[in-house]
Write an enzyme that holds these catalytic residues in place. Structure first.
Site, PDB file in Angstrom:
ATOM      1  N   LYS A  62      39.339  43.025  37.132  1.00 48.12           N
ATOM      2  CA  LYS A  62      40.393  42.543  36.587  1.00 48.12           C
ATOM      3  C   LYS A  62      39.537  41.835  35.840  1.00 48.12           C
ATOM      4  O   LYS A  62      39.794  41.683  34.364  1.00 48.12           O
ATOM      5  CB  LYS A  62      41.042  41.176  37.738  1.00 48.12           C
ATOM      6  CG  LYS A  62      42.568  41.701  38.169  1.00 48.12           C
ATOM      7  CD  LYS A  62      43.071  41.155  38.620  1.00 48.12           C
ATOM      8  CE  LYS A  62      43.234  41.156  40.190  1.00 48.12           C
ATOM      9  NZ  LYS A  62      43.883  39.577  41.252  1.00 48.12           N
TER      10      LYS A  62
ATOM     11  N   GLU B 245      46.070  37.830  44.279  1.00 48.50           N
ATOM     12  CA  GLU B 245      46.645  37.066  43.471  1.00 48.50           C
ATOM     13  C   GLU B 245      46.910  37.069  42.102  1.00 48.50           C
ATOM     14  O   GLU B 245      46.435  37.974  40.878  1.00 48.50           O
ATOM     15  CB  GLU B 245      44.900  36.361  43.192  1.00 48.50           C
ATOM     16  CG  GLU B 245      45.036  35.184  42.769  1.00 48.50           C
ATOM     17  CD  GLU B 245      43.498  34.675  42.619  1.00 48.50           C
ATOM     18  OE1 GLU B 245      42.528  35.388  42.622  1.00 48.50           O
ATOM     19  OE2 GLU B 245      42.612  33.875  41.801  1.00 48.50           O
TER      20      GLU B 245
ATOM     21  N   ARG C 162      36.124  49.531  48.707  1.00 49.26           N
ATOM     22  CA  ARG C 162      37.331  49.744  47.699  1.00 49.26           C
ATOM     23  C   ARG C 162      36.761  51.065  46.887  1.00 49.26           C
ATOM     24  O   ARG C 162      35.429  51.634  46.534  1.00 49.26           O
ATOM     25  CB  ARG C 162      36.818  48.118  47.079  1.00 49.26           C
ATOM     26  CG  ARG C 162      35.583  48.475  46.273  1.00 49.26           C
ATOM     27  CD  ARG C 162      35.322  47.127  45.105  1.00 49.26           C
ATOM     28  NE  ARG C 162      36.489  46.609  44.214  1.00 49.26           N
ATOM     29  CZ  ARG C 162      37.075  45.270  43.859  1.00 49.26           C
ATOM     30  NH1 ARG C 162      37.207  44.548  45.339  1.00 49.26           N
ATOM     31  NH2 ARG C 162      37.802  45.050  43.292  1.00 49.26           N
TER      32      ARG C 162
HETATM   33  P1  ATP Z   1      39.322  40.298  41.738  1.00 53.38           P
HETATM   34  O1  ATP Z   1      38.919  41.280  41.372  1.00 53.38           O
HETATM   35  O2  ATP Z   1      39.674  38.990  40.852  1.00 53.38           O
HETATM   36  O3  ATP Z   1      38.669  39.038  43.239  1.00 53.38           O
HETATM   37  P2  ATP Z   1      40.432  41.627  43.010  1.00 53.38           P
HETATM   38  O4  ATP Z   1      40.725  42.707  42.225  1.00 53.38           O
HETATM   39  O5  ATP Z   1      40.179  42.090  44.707  1.00 53.38           O
HETATM   40  O6  ATP Z   1      40.592  40.450  42.494  1.00 53.38           O
HETATM   41  P3  ATP Z   1      43.390  40.946  44.107  1.00 53.38           P
HETATM   42  O7  ATP Z   1      44.282  40.388  43.486  1.00 53.38           O
HETATM   43  O8  ATP Z   1      42.790  39.589  45.079  1.00 53.38           O
HETATM   44  O9  ATP Z   1      42.280  41.253  42.789  1.00 53.38           O
HETATM   45  O10 ATP Z   1      43.183  41.944  45.052  1.00 53.38           O
HETATM   46  C1  ATP Z   1      44.593  42.224  46.446  1.00 53.38           C
HETATM   47  C2  ATP Z   1      44.051  42.935  47.204  1.00 53.38           C
HETATM   48  O11 ATP Z   1      43.762  44.474  46.878  1.00 53.38           O
HETATM   49  C3  ATP Z   1      42.865  42.450  47.992  1.00 53.38           C
HETATM   50  O12 ATP Z   1      43.280  42.979  49.299  1.00 53.38           O
HETATM   51  C4  ATP Z   1      41.555  43.134  47.323  1.00 53.38           C
HETATM   52  O13 ATP Z   1      40.570  43.885  48.201  1.00 53.38           O
HETATM   53  C5  ATP Z   1      42.557  44.452  46.762  1.00 53.38           C
HETATM   54  N1  ATP Z   1      41.923  45.504  45.973  1.00 53.38           N
HETATM   55  C6  ATP Z   1      40.922  44.953  44.875  1.00 53.38           C
HETATM   56  N2  ATP Z   1      40.534  45.769  43.839  1.00 53.38           N
HETATM   57  C7  ATP Z   1      40.765  47.131  45.356  1.00 53.38           C
HETATM   58  C8  ATP Z   1      40.286  48.326  44.632  1.00 53.38           C
HETATM   59  N3  ATP Z   1      38.859  49.002  43.576  1.00 53.38           N
HETATM   60  N4  ATP Z   1      40.237  49.220  45.952  1.00 53.38           N
HETATM   61  C9  ATP Z   1      40.965  48.721  46.603  1.00 53.38           C
HETATM   62  N5  ATP Z   1      42.032  47.487  47.350  1.00 53.38           N
HETATM   63  C10 ATP Z   1      41.210  46.496  46.508  1.00 53.38           C
END
Ligand code: ATP
Ligand code: MG
Length: 563
Positions: free
Chosen positions: A274, A39, A264
């Site tokens: 974020k 996003e 994650r």
């Molecule tokens: P928010 O914290 O706003 O939910 P997000 O960290 O999930 O955001 P996105 O932009 O939705 O951010 O993430 C893009 C992709 O990265 C998604 O598929 C998400 O699952 C993955 N992602 C985000 N954070 C992690 C993490 N800490 N470990 C592994 N994958 C991640």
């Protein structure tokens, strides 16, 4: 560490093991399609790198494809600044999406049509309750939800209202579109989830064409199906969303994309949310998105981390199905592994203490030709001056050394790396009684750092020639947080209270002249001190270096300290 957790099947993680099994059952790997769906509401961090390496990595390994898709359905928080930065960061990590760049906002029309189809099929309705009423009627884990009084609206009425929502006839919050599923479902997400809401906010790509915006659960699966994504990989918190994902694709008769969840990444001593990263930046706790203390890809890059090291890290942590916290020291291990192979080694003194060699001829300068890669035969060399006045590291001298201190002390002989043996003969103090200079003698026979009579010294020090040295600002970083889990703070405190007030120290260091020639982003080893990277703040004649990492893990250094 989770590394081995799910590597039960032939060293493969559970996702790869599952794909192998699908292939045995007839799945054609050339049709494997993944996507990385950020996003655009913030910069990427090391957790995203895990997802990028997984999605792009699978496509590479199996001969499939990976799309970059901006999941841009919330105009309030998204911007093209983030879109641009995310693309740069994915490329920097070493991955390419070729011509497969997509935006969920490009599907707004497709998504809208699918919603009309659901309405006509009696599977979606316009609800005119307030947001609060919807929330309160959703029920709990132990209690079923209550049906909305608007749930019985006819398809015609729903279609009319939904079209007028799109046309901008209503204020934000006046109506929403909901799926008509089951208010008593044990999965709360299935209790008539909201699919669309009204938002009179311009979008960074679609401008003011739309005033209704689809929700994540609605748009994500349809976007996946649209791109014929076979493996939709997301983090564990979406496990409960899988049911609505499947329900929508089935009821719309779309391509059967399948969602699989993985753990994650959590990294000790830092935050990977974020929202928290935005807070650290916007409230000025760090200098920006690329602050070298942040776990953002920009921060790590500015600190001096290489894409190779980050990809290596992502492969070492593996894919677990349960959440866990990975030690920050594993990331440091990976950058050391890489830079140990590729970084040239030169000399710099971080805390200079002056040394005068009283028997070295005044005015004489010897230029030594020294290897940049001492452990390799090839790799080039640089010219390093040696003179009567030098700097050594302040901590390499002790006036009254304890038993295990083998470095310089009064009356003791040590080796200056690549140069000569020297012996300290006198100590000079400043007005405050602090040691300000050492007077030494050298053995002219020991040129190159070996005495012809074979006598041994117990330590070798790095040095720079004082009149020739370049001055530089060197920034030493410590962990940004004092806690392994910065959220593990007492009642009434927040992660901000766990910020380490001493995470940045700037020093005035002395460099051998060749070090001043390296341009921004160059990574070098300062012998005995660690790996350093030239910062973008450098100006001509005024280099700035970031310390990436010390040569050894701090605990190892303390536990096994040698001189
Ligand atoms: P928010 O914290 O706003 O939910 P997000 O960290 O999930 O955001 P996105 O932009 O939705 O951010 O993430 C893009 C992709 O990265 C998604 O598929 C998400 O699952 C993955 N992602 C985000 N954070 C992690 C993490 N800490 N470990 C592994 N994958 C991640
Ligand atoms: Mg997300």
């Amino acid at each position: 560490m989770s590394a081995a957790a799910d590597n039960a099947s032939g060293g493969k993680d559970f996702i790869r093991a599952r794909i192998d099994e699908q292939i045995r059952n007839g799945f054609d790997p050339s049709t494997l399609q993944t996507r990385f769906p950020p996003e655009p509401n913030g910069y990427l961090h090391i957790g995203h790198a895990k997802s990028i390496c997984l999605n792009f990595g699978l496509a590479e390994e199996y001969g499939g494809r990976c799309n970059l898709r901006f999941d841009d359905t919330n105009p309030v928080k998204e911007s093209s600044e983030y879109v641009k930065a995310i693309m740069e960061d994915v490329r920097w990590l070493g991955f390419s999406w070729g011509d497969r760049l997509f935006y969920t906002s490009d599907y707004f029309e497709v998504l809208y049509e699918a919603a009309e189809k659901l309405i006509l099929d009696g599977k979606a309705y316009v609800d005119s309750q307030t947001q609060e009423e919807i929330r309160l009627s959703r029920g709990t884990l132990t209690e079923a939800g209550r049906e909305s009084p608007y749930r019985g609206r006819s398809a015609r009425e729903n279609l009319d209202l939904f079209r007028r929502m799109r046309a901008g006839e209503f204020q934000d919050g006046a109506h929403v579109l909901r799926a008509k599923i089951d208010m008593a479902s044990p999965n709360i997400i299935m209790r008539d989830p909201v699919l669309y809401r009204i938002r009179h906010v311009p979008h960074h790509r679609s401008g003011d064409r739309w005033v209704i915006y689809p929700m994540y659960d609605y748009s994500h699966c349809i976007s996946d199906a649209n791109e014929r994504v076979t493996h939709s990989l997301c983090t564990l918190e979406f496990e409960n969303n899988r049911e609505i994902y499947d329900w929508l694709l089935e009821n719309l008769g779309l391509f059967p994309s399948r969602q699989t969840e993985f753990a994650r990444l959590n990294l000790s001593g830092t935050v990977l949310s974020k929202r928290k990263l935005i807070q650290l930046v916007s409230e000025g706790h760090v200098s920006g998105w690329d602050d070298p203390r942040l776990p953002t890809l920009r921060g790590l890059r500015r600190r001096g981390y290489t894409p190779e090291a980050i990809r290596d890290f992502c492969s070492r942590i593996g894919m677990a199905r349960a959440d866990s916290r990975v030690e920050y020291s594993l990331l440091e291990f990976c950058i050391r592994e890489h830079l140990n192979r590729v970084a040239p080694r030169l000399m710099a003194v971080l805390h200079p203490l002056k040394v005068t060699i009283e028997n070295y001829p005044e005015g004489l300068v010897e230029w030594f030709d020294l290897p940049l890669y001492p452990e390799r035969a090839a790799g080039g060399s640089r010219r390093t001056p040696f003179s009567r006045e030098l700097f050594i590291e302040r901590e390499d001298f002790m006036e009254s050394p304890p038993a295990k201190f083998f470095r310089l002390a009064p009356g003791r002989e040590v080796r200056l790396r690549y140069a000569y043996y020297i012996t300290c003969v006198r100590v000079i103090r400043d007005a405050g009684g602090q040691v300000s200079e050492l007077v030494c003698v050298y053995d002219p026979e020991s040129r190159g750092g070996e005495a012809p009579d074979g006598r041994k010294v117990r330590s070798t020090l790095h040095w720079v020639s004082a009149p020739h040295c370049a001055k530089a600002e060197v920034r030493l970083y410590d962990r940004l947080f004092t806690l392994d889990d910065p959220d593990d703070v007492p009642e009434g405190k927040t992660f901000l209270d766990a910020i380490n007030p001493d995470s940045l120290k700037a020093l005035e260091a002395a460099l051998e002249p060749a070090l001043a020639e390296y341009g921004a982003d160059s990574r070098v080893q300062f012998e005995r001190l660690g790996y350093f990277c030239v910062d973008k703040d450098s100006a001509p004649g005024r280099p700035v270096f970031n310390r990436i990492v010390e040569l050894r893990d701090s605990w190892a250094r303390i536990a096994g300290r040698q001189s």
